[in-house]
Design a protein around this motif. Structure first.
Motif, PDB file in Angstrom:
ATOM      1  N   UNK A   1      -9.459 126.409 -14.564  1.00 46.08           N
ATOM      2  CA  UNK A   1      -7.700 126.167 -13.502  1.00 46.08           C
ATOM      3  C   UNK A   1      -7.423 126.880 -13.536  1.00 46.08           C
ATOM      4  N   UNK A   2      -7.203 127.438 -14.933  1.00 48.40           N
ATOM      5  CA  UNK A   2      -5.353 128.050 -15.814  1.00 48.40           C
ATOM      6  C   UNK A   2      -5.552 129.434 -16.488  1.00 48.40           C
TER       7      UNK A   2
ATOM      8  N   UNK B   1       3.144 127.771 -16.656  1.00 49.45           N
ATOM      9  CA  UNK B   1       3.559 126.971 -17.465  1.00 49.45           C
ATOM     10  C   UNK B   1       2.752 125.601 -17.855  1.00 49.45           C
ATOM     11  N   UNK B   2       2.696 125.040 -18.749  1.00 48.37           N
ATOM     12  CA  UNK B   2       2.121 123.402 -18.699  1.00 48.37           C
ATOM     13  C   UNK B   2       3.139 122.725 -20.091  1.00 48.37           C
ATOM     14  N   UNK B   3       2.491 121.710 -19.788  1.00 49.94           N
ATOM     15  CA  UNK B   3       3.110 121.041 -19.845  1.00 49.94           C
ATOM     16  C   UNK B   3       2.262 119.234 -20.268  1.00 49.94           C
ATOM     17  N   UNK B   4       2.138 119.223 -22.062  1.00 53.15           N
ATOM     18  CA  UNK B   4       2.216 118.396 -22.523  1.00 53.15           C
ATOM     19  C   UNK B   4       1.605 117.596 -22.817  1.00 53.15           C
ATOM     20  N   UNK B   5       1.178 116.015 -22.203  1.00 51.74           N
ATOM     21  CA  UNK B   5       2.272 114.720 -22.708  1.00 51.74           C
ATOM     22  C   UNK B   5       1.228 114.009 -23.334  1.00 51.74           C
ATOM     23  N   UNK B   6       1.170 114.052 -25.038  1.00 52.31           N
ATOM     24  CA  UNK B   6       0.447 113.475 -26.021  1.00 52.31           C
ATOM     25  C   UNK B   6       0.727 111.858 -25.865  1.00 52.31           C
ATOM     26  N   UNK B   7       1.662 111.721 -25.291  1.00 57.12           N
ATOM     27  CA  UNK B   7       1.958 110.125 -25.516  1.00 57.12           C
ATOM     28  C   UNK B   7       0.393 109.466 -24.714  1.00 57.12           C
TER      29      UNK B   7
ATOM     30  N   UNK C   1      -1.909 115.859 -19.031  1.00 56.72           N
ATOM     31  CA  UNK C   1      -1.844 117.773 -19.352  1.00 56.72           C
ATOM     32  C   UNK C   1      -0.805 118.378 -17.272  1.00 56.72           C
ATOM     33  N   UNK C   2      -0.241 118.864 -17.630  1.00 55.74           N
ATOM     34  CA  UNK C   2       0.508 119.035 -16.139  1.00 55.74           C
ATOM     35  C   UNK C   2       0.280 120.378 -16.174  1.00 55.74           C
ATOM     36  N   UNK C   3      -0.617 121.288 -15.389  1.00 56.51           N
ATOM     37  CA  UNK C   3      -0.749 122.584 -15.058  1.00 56.51           C
ATOM     38  C   UNK C   3       0.239 122.575 -14.056  1.00 56.51           C
ATOM     39  N   UNK C   4       0.253 124.097 -14.057  1.00 60.24           N
ATOM     40  CA  UNK C   4       1.612 124.144 -12.898  1.00 60.24           C
ATOM     41  C   UNK C   4       2.476 123.507 -12.846  1.00 60.24           C
ATOM     42  N   UNK C   5       3.706 122.834 -13.320  1.00 60.80           N
ATOM     43  CA  UNK C   5       4.869 121.669 -12.821  1.00 60.80           C
ATOM     44  C   UNK C   5       5.482 121.896 -12.441  1.00 60.80           C
ATOM     45  N   UNK C   6       6.365 120.756 -11.172  1.00 61.24           N
ATOM     46  CA  UNK C   6       6.962 121.080 -10.588  1.00 61.24           C
ATOM     47  C   UNK C   6       8.432 121.375 -10.876  1.00 61.24           C
ATOM     48  N   UNK C   7       9.892 121.847 -10.282  1.00 60.87           N
ATOM     49  CA  UNK C   7      10.804 122.204 -10.590  1.00 60.87           C
ATOM     50  C   UNK C   7      11.332 119.899 -11.602  1.00 60.87           C
TER      51      UNK C   7
END
Lengths: 105, 566
Positions: B199-200, B205-211, B215-221
């Protein structure tokens, strides 16, 4: 078969509904044969399957139709050799097996 | 948060997402060259396969070739380069993956399988596009988020932390070595996501929230802004803790606490040193066995040990002998009755059953012992005979070395892990036979409470705050104290600041924690006095409800260091 419709003198627009008969559907190999055949004609070829539509000269596009055995396709050809293209392509799709399709070419 | 670097089995990475406007023509040329090269390659494949296996098999390559020549596909890729100024690599990957996705979504399993053909073509094109620029993961030169099906522990460890912003793997588990290494390197990571790589595309752009394991793919602003803020706070806390790096771990009332690091790879020593760790309390050696296809040689062991001893400059380094199950070692015959591996042939049991393997490791440790303050620790000891047998083998190896005039430190300290309840029950006997103890809480909890924490149906029963576990810890510390034998505690409990006061109150004076946790624990140690901790411990030992104990400990920590409680 629907009757051909003239838009310009040399341009025909024709469509025909056909059933996919070969057990592998219209995936890569049969699709490739289809595209190769379609590319021999000058006419534009479009293929519709359910609500999906694809360029008949693009293999990758054709594959996205996911056409399997037993499904109905509508082939639409527009251009100077639309009738001939339609005839040849319909015959190909209706073959019972890939080998038969192969033999065609 | 950052740009994705998608790694498949072949380790491809997409170096950049955009190209300069005036480079478009050049980039289009590169695309066409790669298309041509790929087409030639496929044609050659087709001919070879047709010759060997027949036309039927060769046909699949004919289809690939047709796909590659597909003018619609080419047009789409070219448009992305021309109009979006995407790099050809990114444009190819994007386009192909979009088609693969369409195939995967077809409600026809056979057609969905065709996605693999698309990936195959993508890979081929990327190989040609990247050519010599295809780089190893360890050679990443710009900050990226690494997305992979799986990473080997050594791949993870070799990442340059400057450029690796974090990683996500489709497989693995929280206890996997890769996850442990990520924690050690303080990299945000999410493991065992299940399939998502298709999917990627590299460069997304990717955000990882380890806590939260997100995993957020193509996050918005908005999401980006929110995470930027969180990352900022995280950095602030880290910076504040960093000021403690040079400080000793001393309580307010002047009791010096020994803070050691747990490491897995020699590279992790650096962080321990920077944070003034008192030594390495747990040097896991499993990576030596897992990385190599073959059994590690004595030299491989030796090099890895000397490196750490040398880097620690005379501070103690406690090397734990092999702590793996037989199922993890390919070179050994797989055990026949291993229906219950955690209770099976593993760890010290495995070493004692495979003497040559064990001797190799012992020899290497002994030889390395000249380069610093090495200690040997045996894991999973559950009865006295095992310990004696291991010590006998060690004495035997020492004798061998003496005979062949190889020098070593004859006074090397020998210790054992306390991680089986049986070892605690016999602790008064063990104190007479070892130089030190290390309490391994991860296994101790599992074996005491009979809970597999990987099993979500019972995982909630797995807790360090079960009074049974706490009593075993207290018993061990007291017995070791009475005998004048040092005892430390490794395992995740020691690295969590929530337990620091309790453990101090129970009498613990040595902690061995992941390098990433050193400062947090030091922060707590430096803000408490022993009396206060003993009060906390007394209170906890009277309680009987694990969640209530946890809450109480969290409250206590909050009073002390609110910034550590999220």
């Amino acid at each position: 078969m629907l009757p051909g419709r003239c838009s310009r003198m040399s341009d025909m627009n024709a469509r025909r509904r056909v059933r996919v008969n070969n057990p592998q559907g219209l995936h890569l190999r049969p699709g490739e044969l289809f595209v190769r055949l379609a590319s021999q004609f000058d006419s534009q070829i479009e293929v519709t399957c359910g609500d999906r539509r694809a360029d008949g000269k693009s293999l990758i596009d054709l594959c996205t139709l996911g056409a399997t055995q037993g499904m109905e396709l509508e082939i639409e050809a527009s251009g100077p050799d639309a009738e001939a293209a339609l005839e040849a392509l319909a015959e190909l799709v209706e073959k019972e097996s890939v080998d038969e399709m192969n033999a065609e070419q | 948060m950052g740009e994705a670097l998608v790694v498949d089995q072949e380790g491809f990475r997409i170096p950049e997402r955009f190209v300069a406007r005036d480079a478009v023509t050049h980039e289009l040329d590169r695309l066409h060259a790669s298309l041509q090269a790929a087409a030639q390659e496929i044609a050659a494949n087709r001919d070879a396969v047709t010759r060997q296996l027949g036309e039927h098999y060769g046909a699949i390559f004919s289809a690939h070739l047709e796909m590659l020549k597909d003018s619609k596909l080419q047009g789409e890729i070219e448009d992305l380069i021309r109009q979006q100024h995407y790099s050809p690599e990114y444009a190819v990957s994007r386009t192909m993956r979009r088609y693969a996705k369409v195939f995967q979504l077809l409600d026809n399993a056979f057609m969905a399988e065709r996605a693999t053909d698309i990936f195959d073509i993508e890979k081929r094109l990327l190989r040609h596009l990247l050519g010599r620029r295809r780089e190893e993961l360890s050679q990443v030169t710009s900050p990226v988020v690494i997305l992979a099906h799986n990473l080997t522990p050594s791949e993870t460890a070799n990442l340059n932390p400057k450029f690796a912003l974090g990683f996500v793997t489709e497989s693995g588990g929280p206890g996997s070595h890769t996850a442990i290494v990520a924690e050690a390197m303080q990299l945000p990571a999410v493991v065992a996501t299940g399939p998502f790589l298709t999917d990627v595309s590299g460069g997304d752009r990717v955000i990882i929230d380890g806590d939260q394991g997100l995993v957020i793919l193509q996050p918005d602003e908005e999401t980006i802004a929110r995470y930027q803020h969180a990352a900022e706070e995280h950095r602030t806390l880290a910076a504040r803790l960093e000021s403690l790096a040079d400080q000793p771990a001393v309580t307010e009332d002047g009791v010096r606490i020994q803070l050691y690091g747990n490491i897995e790879f020699p590279q992790e020593v650096e962080m321990c040193r920077r944070r003034s760790a008192d030594g390495i309390g747990l040097y896991r050696t499993e990576f030596l066995y897992l990385n190599a296809g073959a059994e590690p040689t004595e030299e491989t062991h030796y090099d890895a040990y000397v490196k750490v001893l040398h880097d620690m400059q005379g501070k103690p380094v406690c090397i734990r002998t092999l702590d793996l199950g037989a199922d993890k070692l390919r070179n050994l015959p797989s055990p026949e009755d291993e229906r219950n591996p955690v209770l099976g042939l593993r760890s010290i049991r495995l070493s004692l059953r495979n003497v040559p393997l064990f001797r190799t490791q012992l020899r290497a440790i002994l030889r390395a012992s000249l380069h610093g303050e090495a200690q040997i620790m045996f894991p999973l000891i559950s009865n006295l005979q095992e310990l004696r047998q291991a010590k006998m083998l060690l004495a035997d190896v020492m004798e061998d070395l003496q005979e062949s005039q190889v020098s070593y430190d004859p006074n090397i300290k020998i210790g054992m892990m306390v991680e089986v309840p049986a070892a605690v029950m016999l602790i008064d006997r063990f104190v007479q036979e070892v130089d030190f103890f290390s309490i391994g809480t991860n296994d101790l909890i599992q074996y005491t409470l009979a809970v597999d924490r990987g099993n979500k149906d019972v995982a909630s029963l797995y807790t360090a705050t079960n009074p049974a576990v706490l009593r075993l810890i207290r018993t061990t510390i007291r017995a070791a104290d009475r005998a004048g034998k040092p005892v430390n505690l490794c395992g995740q409990m020691s690295g969590s600041s929530m337990y620091t006061m309790l453990l101090l109150g129970l009498g613990l004076r040595q902690y061995s924690v992941p390098p990433a946790a050193l400062l947090e624990i030091k922060r707590v140690v430096r803000s408490v006095n022993i009396k206060q901790c003993e009060r906390v411990a007394r209170r906890v030992m009277q309680m009987d409800n694990p969640p209530a104990i946890k809450n109480y400990l969290r409250e206590q920590l909050k009073l002390l260091a609110p910034e550590l409680v999220s």
